[in-house]
Enzyme design. Structure first.
Site, PDB file in Angstrom:
ATOM      1  N   GLU A 109     -32.900 126.469   1.733  1.00  9.48           N
ATOM      2  CA  GLU A 109     -31.449 126.591   1.809  1.00  9.48           C
ATOM      3  C   GLU A 109     -30.999 127.871   2.529  1.00  9.48           C
ATOM      4  OE1 GLU A 109     -29.677 126.100  -2.042  1.00  9.48           O
ATOM      5  OE2 GLU A 109     -30.539 124.111  -2.345  1.00  9.48           O
ATOM      6  N   GLU A 130     -35.131 119.127  -3.724  1.00  6.01           N
ATOM      7  CA  GLU A 130     -34.415 119.479  -4.954  1.00  6.01           C
ATOM      8  C   GLU A 130     -33.344 118.427  -5.219  1.00  6.01           C
ATOM      9  OE1 GLU A 130     -32.689 123.386  -5.374  1.00  6.01           O
ATOM     10  OE2 GLU A 130     -34.398 124.370  -4.410  1.00  6.01           O
TER      11      GLU A 130
END
Length: 478
Positions: A165, A384
């Site tokens: 991320e 995720e």
């Protein structure tokens, strides 16, 4: 009862990150990261928590791997800690590397595939003190650190992720200030994003030079957290414009350079007149950078929790005027994680998790189809996905039906995308165990495994047992 099966080689796993679980922040030569510093800032972390102990995974790692084996996990996604391996961003610390050698050996001994992430946000504070990700040299220091990890573990680890991320690292860290290092410097987030991508490209290039190819059984990729930006009122031009800007700063600022070798033209327009250190952010882009950044990848990691529905509002709007909005991304430019700010995320009436994130599995399907159709991305792994819940221990058990339902809904949405032809090859639930959940501290629990942070006792939640059974069956029931 019918079932929806997954391909025979579909990879089921769980994920965690070094800073969130390891603790032992000054053990064996580790030096502070930007998160060690950030947790000491007044008001930065909910309840004033810190990760000095976290889940004590550094000392309890063999027991935690045994839990993974009990759950039947095929793979474990973890990150290595830069300040543990290269303290202060300097020379390699073998004592730090030894922990990950032991971890990988333990995983392989348990029949679990190690899935390694090189950077999950824990930049050495010493590098931040010289400019952090707004400084080009940090990308070079990242390569030094990454290759030290590769040299130590490359004979036993086949799957390598450069960044987790980078949107959070860049925009939450350098524009919004809600994550470490807590800087609120406007277009600095775009500069940081470019240097994060440059570090990624440098590693991919060296990985390939060292024989890191699918033919040699090696794979390299990056994990993004793209969103779905739906205008709150699609008939209102200002909301449509807000959605375009959100898509630009959250999604395309990474997707365009990675998969098209360029930055989108509207990014320049949206940052027109914004300077970092007295210069346009484009000055950070040197000849050859985009060629490195856009080198072909073996997989794309996708993290997904919720979509976004932005609405355009004046910068000076007060919370009472925000249609009951959740002000996760604040309205004022100084606090917004996007250069220029200018929009918020009103409630839409959808159900939410206990973290107040809206539940929209259909957005997950649409996102995956878009990545395939617009960017022709390589095979996808969901690295995720999960739900925060206010877990309650009752007679030694945790009946987290809401978390199970969330995961199940999103697995159906994932299977819908696969039915539409999207090449998804694995799913990692977030997270293996309750942990230090960044600026939310220990109050927000995502784990399949409950952690009593006072005693460090681990307890399997109902969702963990369900996930283990579903993964073993390799099929969803409906």
């Amino acid at each position: 009862m019918t079932t929806r099966e997954f391909p025979p080689d579909f990879l089921w796993g769980a994920a965690a990150a070094a800073y969130q679980i390891e603790g032992a922040v000054d053990a064996d030569g580790r030096t502070p990261s930007i998160w060690d510093t950030f947790t000491r800032l007044p008001g930065a972390i909910l309840n004033g928590d810190d990760a000095d102990a976290a889940c004590e995974h550094y000392d309890r790692m063999p027991q935690d791997v045994a839990l993974m084996k009990e759950l039947g996990l095929a793979s474990y996604r973890f990150s290595t800690a830069w300040p543990r391996i290269c303290p202060d961003g300097g020379p390699v610390n073998q004592a730090g590397l030894d922990f990950y050698r032991r971890l990988v050996d333990e995983l392989l001994g348990a029949g679990i595939v190690p899935w390694l992430t090189l950077y999950h946000w824990d930049l050495p504070q010493a590098l931040e003190d010289t400019g952090g990700w707004t400084r080009r040299d940090t990308a070079d220091r990242f390569l030094d650190y990454a290759m030290a990890v590769y040299d130590a573990l490359g004979d036993r680890v086949d799957h390598w992720t450069t960044h987790n991320e980078p949107w959070c690292s860049a925009f939450m860290g350098y524009t919004g200030g809600g994550h470490a290092p807590g800087r609120q410097e406007g277009v600095a987030g775009v500069v940081a994003a470019h240097h994060l991508l440059l570090g990624h490209g440098l590693f991919v290039d060296e990985f390939r030079r060292r024989g890191g190819t699918p033919e040699q059984g090696k794979a390299v990729g990056i994990t993004l957290n793209p969103t779905v930006a739906d205008p709150f009122d699609p008939t209102r031009a200002a909301d449509v414009e807000a959605a375009r800007r959100l898509d630009g700063f959250h999604n395309r600022v990474f997707l365009e350079p990675l998969f098209r070798g360029r930055y989108a033209d509207d990014l320049a327009g949206d940052t027109d007149g914004m300077l970092f250190a007295g210069r346009p952010w484009q000055d950070a882009v040197h000849d050859g950078d985009l060629q490195l950044i856009s080198a072909p990848l073996d997989f794309l990691g996708v993290n997904f929790y919720h979509g976004d529905v932005p609405a355009a509002l004046p910068y000076d709007a007060e919370p009472g005027e925000l249609l009951g909005s959740r002000i996760e991304h604040a309205t004022r430019p100084r606090q917004s994680p996007y250069p220029g700010g200018g929009f918020v995320f009103p409630r839409t009436g959808r159900p939410t998790t206990d973290r107040d994130w809206e539940i929209d599995p259909d957005a997950f399907t649409r996102l995956l189809v878009r990545l395939r159709d617009e960017y022709a991305v390589p095979p996808v792994y969901i690295t995720e996905n999960g739900a925060m819940a206010n877990d309650v221990v009752e007679d030694g058990a945790i009946h987290d039906a809401g978390r199970r339902e969330y995961i199940e809904q999103h697995l159906h949405a994932l299977r819908d995308a696969m039915d539409k032809g999207v090449d998804v090859r694995g799913y990692f639930v977030w997270s293996l165990m309750d942990n230090f959940e960044w600026s939310y501290g220990y109050a927000h629990r995502f784990g399949l495994v409950h952690v009593d942070f006072a005693t460090q006792v681990r307890t399997l939640k109902d969702s963990a047992r369900w996930f283990a059974e579903m993964a073993a069956r390799n099929a969803l029931c409906q």
